[in-house]
Motif scaffolding. Sequence first.
Motif, PDB file in Angstrom:
ATOM      1  N   ASP A 126       0.839  -1.207   0.000  1.00 43.07           N
ATOM      2  CA  ASP A 126       0.000   0.000   0.000  1.00 43.07           C
ATOM      3  C   ASP A 126       0.867   1.247   0.000  1.00 43.07           C
ATOM      4  OD1 ASP A 126      -2.927  -0.662   0.194  1.00 43.07           O
ATOM      5  OD2 ASP A 126      -2.183  -1.885   1.850  1.00 43.07           O
ATOM      6  N   TYR A 127       0.398   2.252  -0.732  1.00 43.74           N
ATOM      7  CA  TYR A 127       1.094   3.528  -0.849  1.00 43.74           C
ATOM      8  C   TYR A 127       0.105   4.646  -0.525  1.00 43.74           C
ATOM      9  CZ  TYR A 127       2.609   7.696  -3.474  1.00 43.74           C
ATOM     10  OH  TYR A 127       2.901   8.974  -3.860  1.00 43.74           O
ATOM     11  N   THR A 128       0.460   5.478   0.427  1.00 39.76           N
ATOM     12  CA  THR A 128      -0.384   6.596   0.847  1.00 39.76           C
ATOM     13  C   THR A 128       0.384   7.893   0.667  1.00 39.76           C
ATOM     14  OG1 THR A 128      -1.515   5.253   2.505  1.00 39.76           O
ATOM     15  CG2 THR A 128      -1.642   7.637   2.768  1.00 39.76           C
ATOM     16  N   ASP A 129      -0.220   8.856   0.009  1.00 43.67           N
ATOM     17  CA  ASP A 129       0.423  10.156  -0.180  1.00 43.67           C
ATOM     18  C   ASP A 129      -0.238  11.182   0.736  1.00 43.67           C
ATOM     19  OD1 ASP A 129       2.326  11.815  -1.292  1.00 43.67           O
ATOM     20  OD2 ASP A 129       1.021  12.482  -2.904  1.00 43.67           O
ATOM     21  N   PHE A 130       0.581  11.818   1.558  1.00 43.58           N
ATOM     22  CA  PHE A 130       0.087  12.860   2.455  1.00 43.58           C
ATOM     23  C   PHE A 130       0.261  14.245   1.830  1.00 43.58           C
ATOM     24  CE2 PHE A 130       0.392   9.383   5.498  1.00 43.58           C
ATOM     25  CZ  PHE A 130      -0.709   9.605   6.310  1.00 43.58           C
ATOM     26  N   TYR A 131      -0.068  15.250   2.601  1.00 45.04           N
ATOM     27  CA  TYR A 131      -0.117  16.639   2.112  1.00 45.04           C
ATOM     28  C   TYR A 131       0.353  17.556   3.238  1.00 45.04           C
ATOM     29  CZ  TYR A 131      -2.293  20.425  -0.717  1.00 45.04           C
ATOM     30  OH  TYR A 131      -2.554  21.525  -1.503  1.00 45.04           O
ATOM     31  N   VAL A 132       1.545  17.217   3.814  1.00 42.65           N
ATOM     32  CA  VAL A 132       1.942  17.881   5.057  1.00 42.65           C
ATOM     33  C   VAL A 132       2.889  19.060   4.859  1.00 42.65           C
ATOM     34  CG1 VAL A 132       1.600  15.745   6.317  1.00 42.65           C
ATOM     35  CG2 VAL A 132       3.902  16.355   5.545  1.00 42.65           C
ATOM     36  N   GLY A 133       3.236  19.369   3.624  1.00 38.87           N
ATOM     37  CA  GLY A 133       4.043  20.567   3.373  1.00 38.87           C
ATOM     38  C   GLY A 133       3.143  21.793   3.387  1.00 38.87           C
ATOM     39  N   ILE A 134       3.143  22.514   4.494  1.00 39.47           N
ATOM     40  CA  ILE A 134       2.161  23.585   4.664  1.00 39.47           C
ATOM     41  C   ILE A 134       2.401  24.737   3.699  1.00 39.47           C
ATOM     42  CG2 ILE A 134       3.446  24.737   6.522  1.00 39.47           C
ATOM     43  CD1 ILE A 134       0.651  25.339   7.790  1.00 39.47           C
ATOM     44  N   GLN A 135       3.653  25.003   3.335  1.00 38.24           N
ATOM     45  CA  GLN A 135       3.897  26.090   2.388  1.00 38.24           C
ATOM     46  C   GLN A 135       3.333  25.741   1.011  1.00 38.24           C
ATOM     47  OE1 GLN A 135       5.502  29.166   3.283  1.00 38.24           O
ATOM     48  NE2 GLN A 135       4.452  29.684   1.365  1.00 38.24           N
ATOM     49  N   HIS A 136       3.515  24.490   0.604  1.00 40.38           N
ATOM     50  CA  HIS A 136       2.937  24.037  -0.671  1.00 40.38           C
ATOM     51  C   HIS A 136       1.415  24.115  -0.631  1.00 40.38           C
ATOM     52  CE1 HIS A 136       2.210  21.596  -4.252  1.00 40.38           C
ATOM     53  NE2 HIS A 136       1.415  20.820  -3.524  1.00 40.38           N
ATOM     54  N   ALA A 137       0.822  23.618   0.460  1.00 39.65           N
ATOM     55  CA  ALA A 137      -0.637  23.655   0.576  1.00 39.65           C
ATOM     56  C   ALA A 137      -1.150  25.083   0.522  1.00 39.65           C
ATOM     57  CB  ALA A 137      -1.061  22.984   1.886  1.00 39.65           C
ATOM     58  N   LEU A 326      16.189  24.277  -9.776  1.00 40.31           N
ATOM     59  CA  LEU A 326      14.913  24.986  -9.750  1.00 40.31           C
ATOM     60  C   LEU A 326      14.469  25.321  -8.332  1.00 40.31           C
ATOM     61  CD1 LEU A 326      12.775  23.098 -12.428  1.00 40.31           C
ATOM     62  CD2 LEU A 326      14.208  25.128 -12.714  1.00 40.31           C
ATOM     63  N   ALA A 327      14.895  24.524  -7.353  1.00 35.95           N
ATOM     64  CA  ALA A 327      14.440  24.761  -5.980  1.00 35.95           C
ATOM     65  C   ALA A 327      15.410  24.158  -4.984  1.00 35.95           C
ATOM     66  CB  ALA A 327      13.049  24.162  -5.768  1.00 35.95           C
ATOM     67  N   LEU A 328      15.536  24.820  -3.843  1.00 42.26           N
ATOM     68  CA  LEU A 328      16.272  24.304  -2.696  1.00 42.26           C
ATOM     69  C   LEU A 328      15.370  24.483  -1.482  1.00 42.26           C
ATOM     70  CD1 LEU A 328      18.971  23.120  -1.690  1.00 42.26           C
ATOM     71  CD2 LEU A 328      19.676  25.463  -1.156  1.00 42.26           C
ATOM     72  N   SER A 329      14.937  23.366  -0.907  1.00 44.66           N
ATOM     73  CA  SER A 329      13.972  23.388   0.181  1.00 44.66           C
ATOM     74  C   SER A 329      14.491  22.560   1.344  1.00 44.66           C
ATOM     75  CB  SER A 329      12.619  22.864  -0.326  1.00 44.66           C
ATOM     76  OG  SER A 329      11.623  22.969   0.664  1.00 44.66           O
ATOM     77  N   ASN A 330      13.619  22.252   2.294  1.00 44.54           N
ATOM     78  CA  ASN A 330      14.022  21.495   3.477  1.00 44.54           C
ATOM     79  C   ASN A 330      12.818  20.750   4.044  1.00 44.54           C
ATOM     80  OD1 ASN A 330      14.725  21.025   6.478  1.00 44.54           O
ATOM     81  ND2 ASN A 330      16.666  21.764   5.634  1.00 44.54           N
ATOM     82  N   SER A 331      13.076  19.590   4.622  1.00 45.09           N
ATOM     83  CA  SER A 331      11.997  18.797   5.204  1.00 45.09           C
ATOM     84  C   SER A 331      11.379  19.445   6.440  1.00 45.09           C
ATOM     85  CB  SER A 331      12.512  17.398   5.566  1.00 45.09           C
ATOM     86  OG  SER A 331      13.575  17.484   6.498  1.00 45.09           O
ATOM     87  N   THR A 362       4.271  17.523  -1.098  1.00 41.21           N
ATOM     88  CA  THR A 362       5.288  18.421  -1.630  1.00 41.21           C
ATOM     89  C   THR A 362       5.862  19.302  -0.531  1.00 41.21           C
ATOM     90  OG1 THR A 362       4.069  18.435  -3.714  1.00 41.21           O
ATOM     91  CG2 THR A 362       5.773  20.109  -3.436  1.00 41.21           C
ATOM     92  N   LEU A 363       7.203  19.348  -0.466  1.00 36.41           N
ATOM     93  CA  LEU A 363       7.879  20.065   0.609  1.00 36.41           C
ATOM     94  C   LEU A 363       8.519  21.340   0.064  1.00 36.41           C
ATOM     95  CD1 LEU A 363       9.420  17.046   2.537  1.00 36.41           C
ATOM     96  CD2 LEU A 363       7.249  18.235   2.926  1.00 36.41           C
ATOM     97  N   SER A 364       7.716  22.367  -0.015  1.00 37.88           N
ATOM     98  CA  SER A 364       8.171  23.677  -0.467  1.00 37.88           C
ATOM     99  C   SER A 364       8.576  24.528   0.721  1.00 37.88           C
ATOM    100  CB  SER A 364       7.055  24.395  -1.239  1.00 37.88           C
ATOM    101  OG  SER A 364       6.694  23.680  -2.400  1.00 37.88           O
ATOM    102  N   GLY A 365       9.567  25.376   0.497  1.00 34.04           N
ATOM    103  CA  GLY A 365       9.933  26.362   1.493  1.00 34.04           C
ATOM    104  C   GLY A 365       9.321  27.706   1.153  1.00 34.04           C
ATOM    105  N   ALA A 366       9.730  28.727   1.878  1.00 38.24           N
ATOM    106  CA  ALA A 366       9.218  30.078   1.635  1.00 38.24           C
ATOM    107  C   ALA A 366       9.986  30.722   0.486  1.00 38.24           C
ATOM    108  CB  ALA A 366       9.348  30.914   2.900  1.00 38.24           C
ATOM    109  N   GLY A 367       9.282  31.313  -0.441  1.00 37.23           N
ATOM    110  CA  GLY A 367       9.924  32.030  -1.534  1.00 37.23           C
ATOM    111  C   GLY A 367      10.104  31.180  -2.776  1.00 37.23           C
ATOM    112  N   GLN A 368      10.176  31.854  -3.931  1.00 38.22           N
ATOM    113  CA  GLN A 368      10.237  31.187  -5.227  1.00 38.22           C
ATOM    114  C   GLN A 368      11.348  30.164  -5.323  1.00 38.22           C
ATOM    115  OE1 GLN A 368       9.148  31.523  -8.661  1.00 38.22           O
ATOM    116  NE2 GLN A 368       7.239  32.557  -8.171  1.00 38.22           N
ATOM    117  N   GLY A 369      12.503  30.443  -4.775  1.00 42.96           N
ATOM    118  CA  GLY A 369      13.638  29.543  -4.893  1.00 42.96           C
ATOM    119  C   GLY A 369      13.503  28.263  -4.111  1.00 42.96           C
ATOM    120  N   ALA A 370      12.410  28.114  -3.361  1.00 42.12           N
ATOM    121  CA  ALA A 370      12.220  26.926  -2.529  1.00 42.12           C
ATOM    122  C   ALA A 370      10.932  26.175  -2.852  1.00 42.12           C
ATOM    123  CB  ALA A 370      12.224  27.332  -1.054  1.00 42.12           C
ATOM    124  N   TYR A 371      10.266  26.510  -3.947  1.00 47.56           N
ATOM    125  CA  TYR A 371       8.999  25.874  -4.281  1.00 47.56           C
ATOM    126  C   TYR A 371       9.249  24.505  -4.916  1.00 47.56           C
ATOM    127  CZ  TYR A 371       6.678  30.373  -3.493  1.00 47.56           C
ATOM    128  OH  TYR A 371       6.199  31.543  -2.930  1.00 47.56           O
TER     129      TYR A 371
END
Length: 429
Positions: A126-137, A326-331, A362-371
């Motif tokens: 089984d594979y479950t995809d969550f949505y816990v990256g609040i910046q992406h959401a 295209l992006a540099l983000s963090n968990s 999706t784990l996006s950070g703040a700002g365009q360079g982290a999306y």
Amino acid sequence: MNATPFARSWVEHANGHADFPLQNLPLGIFSRPGEARRCGVAIGEAILDLPAVLDAGLLDGQAKVAAEAASATLNALFALGQPARLALRERLLVLLAEGSEHQAALRPLLYPAHACQMHLPAQVGDYTDFYVGIQHATNVGKLFRPDNPLLPNYKYVPIGYHGRASTLRPSGVEVRRPKGQTLPAGHSEPRFGPCARLDYELELGIWIGQGNAMGEAIDIGKAAEHVAGLCLLNDWSARDIQAWEYQPLGPFLSKSFITTLSPWVITAEALAPFRCTQPARPEGDPQPLPYLLDAQDQTQGAFDIELEVLLLTARMRDAGMAPERLALSNSLSMYWTVAQLVAHHSVNGCQLQPGDLFGSGTLSGAGQGAYGSLLEITEGGKHPVQLANGEQRTFLEDGDEVILRGRCVREGVASIGFGECRGRVVAAN
């Protein structure tokens, strides 16, 4: 549990390796041409053949039990839980450390990684995809609900949906552009054809170790013990198909055509030095309900993992150019911890099994360079990405290759990495 911070290996190319120094020792499933699949351990630019180490009589006790369980998949090893993984890790640290008396026996059991094929680490039930990256959401929500980007439940419950395990693939497998129904702008009826708005999503994959019996929830205080390790995950998304199909039940054909994983399982033990405090919730946000709240998990349940997205277009490849970031983000952008995902998934009695896989979202950070997606970077296709060679992208074109990388860096500790998660887009059938 871990090698001394800067311990060296007799495998010289492992020392200072960007991803796989002695301190990492991730597990995976590999094969050589004409040979069967089996478990390997990444060390520098090589793969150590674990069954061959077992046959050489270099493992005993729980380490031997762990190696015996690791066959053509890691499911049985995952089922053994942390004690067996830890015993195997501790023995491998001894065998591969500088000064090891077993160098002569082990050298023939190291194969160049570039000459081996990697496979999925486990058979995923089984594979479950969550949505816990609040910046992406938040970013995606703003595209559709500028005044109310997050729905009321987001900060109370980890949002997720069941994905398709049959189309999980390891890094390097081609990404066939999917077909489906879309509703073009200005039209009242859908059309069928190839996706025109193909996107990537930067995520972590979470491998479940020991599971639970159906009807028995996993307590939040013990949930971390059920995680075998992490990987990188690209949740490829057909945005135009998704826009037409997602209401009222959510993603379906827009996500199920392929999900790409990095092939190495970075074990929970290797990641231990990079655990940290879960970022404080903004003032006014609700406290998690009791079944999701554990003091220890809040103080050391997050992971500090640097995440990167790169793009290599066909034109760049032909010109011998390097991929462009295209992006540099963090968990640390995760609104919920990994343990909270495990506790929530099982709280209704749902059975988790060894080798089950979660996606973080999706784990996006703040700002365009982290999306972590083109949907965010281009604001839904309104503002194309300008690449250094003069090309533009709103969404992915045939021939584009997306590369995800992950790296753990902390002062006083040897850095480790995840390897790459690659996928090249090819034309629809």
